[in-house]
Design a protein around this motif. Sequence first.
Motif, PDB file in Angstrom:
ATOM      1  N   ARG A  95       0.768  -1.272  -0.047  1.00 20.29           N
ATOM      2  CA  ARG A  95      -0.047  -0.065   0.132  1.00 20.29           C
ATOM      3  C   ARG A  95       1.007   1.404   0.048  1.00 20.29           C
ATOM      4  O   ARG A  95       0.355   2.301  -0.981  1.00 20.29           O
ATOM      5  CB  ARG A  95      -0.987   0.009   1.466  1.00 20.29           C
ATOM      6  N   ALA A 109       1.130   6.376  -0.802  1.00 23.87           N
ATOM      7  CA  ALA A 109      -0.022   5.970  -0.946  1.00 23.87           C
ATOM      8  C   ALA A 109       0.788   5.319  -2.580  1.00 23.87           C
ATOM      9  O   ALA A 109       0.454   6.454  -3.339  1.00 23.87           O
ATOM     10  CB  ALA A 109      -1.129   6.158  -0.392  1.00 23.87           C
ATOM     11  N   SER A 111      -1.242   4.100  -4.701  1.00 22.38           N
ATOM     12  CA  SER A 111      -2.533   4.507  -5.077  1.00 22.38           C
ATOM     13  C   SER A 111      -2.453   5.504  -5.471  1.00 22.38           C
ATOM     14  O   SER A 111      -2.871   6.146  -6.842  1.00 22.38           O
ATOM     15  CB  SER A 111      -4.169   4.797  -4.348  1.00 22.38           C
TER      16      SER A 111
END
Length: 220
Positions: A95, A109, A111
């Motif tokens: 993550r 992160a 993402s």
Amino acid sequence: VGTNSNWLASSNRGVLAYITGQSNRWQYVWRDREGNNLGAFGEAGGVVMFSPDGRRLVGDPAGAITILDLGREVTTRLTFGSSGGMNPAWSRDGRYVAYNGALGIFRKATSGGAPEELLLRSPTLAVPKDWSPDGRYLIYAQINPGTGADLFALPIGQPDPHPLVLAQTAATEDQGQFSPDGHWVAYTSNESGQSEIYVIPFPPAPNGSRWLLSKGGGVM
């Protein structure tokens, strides 16, 4: 003037200046177990790490944290502008990526949907090395006046944020790595006059227990 391996320039007075060596950027190169070249792609940095699931690579080309999707061969930049970043270390759950920047050690992160977070503010160079399997600690090496490079474990998201001292002597300690179960840490030290591999329990034992693993030198 550029050639395959040289850049040249001359002045009106007949002085010639040149740079030798390849000017191409680094790439990831794939080989099988027999050494056959399977190709090269992407833009590589000086430090690279596989994601825990083995599907992505994180690197630091040109001082920016970059993630390469191996299946799609698509590169995504994780850091931009002045934040940059070097020496990425992937968390065990995939993550986050930790890296060092101008102010210390950050994490972001993978993402890309959240801003970077400063984990450790340091006036000297501090470089992340490895996350514990449970994600509760991050090993990092830090340059300190008088002792040089030392190893610490930074608590992540815990009530007590004070780093644990793993190895701090007048020698150079570096390359800290957790064992798969998180109960041990391997690292290098040159206190014997050359780099050797040592292992200590984690958390560190009060009596400073450790074991020498290499014989005649060892790194990484």
